[in-house]
Design a protein around this motif. Structure first.
Motif, PDB file in Angstrom:
ATOM      1  N   ALA A 226     -43.945 -24.718  35.388  1.00 47.57           N
ATOM      2  CA  ALA A 226     -43.027 -24.756  36.523  1.00 47.57           C
ATOM      3  C   ALA A 226     -43.465 -25.820  37.516  1.00 47.57           C
ATOM      4  O   ALA A 226     -44.661 -26.061  37.703  1.00 47.57           O
ATOM      5  CB  ALA A 226     -42.971 -23.393  37.215  1.00 47.57           C
ATOM      6  N   LEU A 227     -42.494 -26.463  38.149  1.00 49.61           N
ATOM      7  CA  LEU A 227     -42.777 -27.413  39.219  1.00 49.61           C
ATOM      8  C   LEU A 227     -42.777 -26.645  40.537  1.00 49.61           C
ATOM      9  O   LEU A 227     -41.899 -25.819  40.789  1.00 49.61           O
ATOM     10  CB  LEU A 227     -41.725 -28.511  39.245  1.00 49.61           C
ATOM     11  N   LEU A 228     -43.753 -26.909  41.362  1.00 47.50           N
ATOM     12  CA  LEU A 228     -43.952 -26.190  42.619  1.00 47.50           C
ATOM     13  C   LEU A 228     -43.671 -27.123  43.788  1.00 47.50           C
ATOM     14  O   LEU A 228     -44.088 -28.289  43.774  1.00 47.50           O
ATOM     15  CB  LEU A 228     -45.395 -25.683  42.671  1.00 47.50           C
ATOM     16  N   TYR A 229     -42.980 -26.608  44.792  1.00 46.40           N
ATOM     17  CA  TYR A 229     -42.667 -27.377  45.997  1.00 46.40           C
ATOM     18  C   TYR A 229     -42.999 -26.540  47.221  1.00 46.40           C
ATOM     19  O   TYR A 229     -42.580 -25.387  47.318  1.00 46.40           O
ATOM     20  CB  TYR A 229     -41.184 -27.765  46.032  1.00 46.40           C
ATOM     21  N   ARG A 230     -43.711 -27.135  48.169  1.00 46.80           N
ATOM     22  CA  ARG A 230     -44.036 -26.450  49.424  1.00 46.80           C
ATOM     23  C   ARG A 230     -42.994 -26.861  50.461  1.00 46.80           C
ATOM     24  O   ARG A 230     -43.171 -27.815  51.206  1.00 46.80           O
ATOM     25  CB  ARG A 230     -45.434 -26.832  49.892  1.00 46.80           C
ATOM     26  N   VAL A 231     -41.907 -26.118  50.493  1.00 44.25           N
ATOM     27  CA  VAL A 231     -40.781 -26.465  51.360  1.00 44.25           C
ATOM     28  C   VAL A 231     -40.896 -25.860  52.757  1.00 44.25           C
ATOM     29  O   VAL A 231     -40.184 -26.273  53.667  1.00 44.25           O
ATOM     30  CB  VAL A 231     -39.435 -26.060  50.717  1.00 44.25           C
ATOM     31  N   GLY A 232     -41.754 -24.890  52.925  1.00 48.42           N
ATOM     32  CA  GLY A 232     -41.897 -24.209  54.214  1.00 48.42           C
ATOM     33  C   GLY A 232     -40.859 -23.116  54.370  1.00 48.42           C
ATOM     34  O   GLY A 232     -39.761 -23.187  53.810  1.00 48.42           O
ATOM     35  N   LYS A 233     -41.196 -22.108  55.122  1.00 47.77           N
ATOM     36  CA  LYS A 233     -40.302 -20.956  55.293  1.00 47.77           C
ATOM     37  C   LYS A 233     -38.942 -21.325  55.905  1.00 47.77           C
ATOM     38  O   LYS A 233     -37.923 -20.778  55.479  1.00 47.77           O
ATOM     39  CB  LYS A 233     -40.997 -19.870  56.105  1.00 47.77           C
ATOM     40  N   PRO A 234     -38.873 -22.264  56.872  1.00 43.53           N
ATOM     41  CA  PRO A 234     -37.556 -22.580  57.444  1.00 43.53           C
ATOM     42  C   PRO A 234     -36.566 -23.198  56.445  1.00 43.53           C
ATOM     43  O   PRO A 234     -35.359 -23.127  56.644  1.00 43.53           O
ATOM     44  CB  PRO A 234     -37.872 -23.579  58.558  1.00 43.53           C
ATOM     45  N   ARG A 235     -37.062 -23.803  55.372  1.00 45.86           N
ATOM     46  CA  ARG A 235     -36.212 -24.460  54.383  1.00 45.86           C
ATOM     47  C   ARG A 235     -36.128 -23.691  53.062  1.00 45.86           C
ATOM     48  O   ARG A 235     -35.486 -24.122  52.113  1.00 45.86           O
ATOM     49  CB  ARG A 235     -36.738 -25.876  54.116  1.00 45.86           C
TER      50      ARG A 235
ATOM     51  N   GLY B 155     -42.631 -19.833  51.622  1.00 49.27           N
ATOM     52  CA  GLY B 155     -42.570 -21.269  51.863  1.00 49.27           C
ATOM     53  C   GLY B 155     -42.785 -22.113  50.616  1.00 49.27           C
ATOM     54  O   GLY B 155     -42.665 -23.332  50.677  1.00 49.27           O
ATOM     55  N   PHE B 156     -43.094 -21.486  49.491  1.00 54.18           N
ATOM     56  CA  PHE B 156     -43.286 -22.187  48.224  1.00 54.18           C
ATOM     57  C   PHE B 156     -42.187 -21.749  47.264  1.00 54.18           C
ATOM     58  O   PHE B 156     -41.871 -20.567  47.181  1.00 54.18           O
ATOM     59  CB  PHE B 156     -44.633 -21.834  47.593  1.00 54.18           C
ATOM     60  N   VAL B 157     -41.620 -22.706  46.529  1.00 47.92           N
ATOM     61  CA  VAL B 157     -40.621 -22.390  45.512  1.00 47.92           C
ATOM     62  C   VAL B 157     -40.978 -23.094  44.212  1.00 47.92           C
ATOM     63  O   VAL B 157     -41.724 -24.079  44.203  1.00 47.92           O
ATOM     64  CB  VAL B 157     -39.190 -22.793  45.950  1.00 47.92           C
ATOM     65  N   MET B 158     -40.413 -22.571  43.112  1.00 48.97           N
ATOM     66  CA  MET B 158     -40.659 -23.141  41.791  1.00 48.97           C
ATOM     67  C   MET B 158     -39.335 -23.581  41.182  1.00 48.97           C
ATOM     68  O   MET B 158     -38.311 -22.915  41.357  1.00 48.97           O
ATOM     69  CB  MET B 158     -41.259 -22.095  40.849  1.00 48.97           C
TER      70      MET B 158
END
Length: 111
Positions: A47-56, A78-81
């Motif tokens: 899986a690819l992980l992105y730290r988008v932050g809770k507001p996003r 705040g992290f999504v896959m």
């Protein structure tokens, strides 16, 4: 479990135009850092992980193939896959990266 070399190369390609990116082994996978902050990653599951932050986070989760990131049944806010076939969508990866860059730009500098 080994890191999927194809997923790692895809992430490297997506980050290639950015300055100040470094790689670090973490969470059994590979993390990509900018300014000392985790920006993205590749998990041992591929899986690819992105730290988008809770507001996003809600914006990111509205994209196809995006799920919350959980480790040992604990949701990491705040992290999504990005998983499966959705990883092939260049637009989704670019949108997630833009959200992660926005998040990291708001974090205090690390010394």
């Amino acid at each position: 479990m080994a890191i999927d070399p194809g997923a790692a190369e895809m992430m490297r390609d997506d980050l290639s135009a950015l300055d100040g990116i470094s790689e670090k082994k973490m969470f059994g996978g590979l993390g990509f850092m900018r300014g000392g902050h985790m920006l993205t990653g590749v998990m041992s599951t591929g899986a690819l992980l992105y730290r988008v932050g809770k507001p996003r986070e809600a914006v990111a989760l509205a994209l196809p193939g995006v799920a919350v990131m959980a480790m040992a049944d604990r949701v990491m806010g705040g992290f999504v896959m990005l998983t499966g076939e959705a990883q092939a969508d260049d637009d989704s990866r670019a949108r997630l990266l833009a959200l992660a860059l926005e998040n990291v730009s708001e974090l205090p500098p690390k010394e």
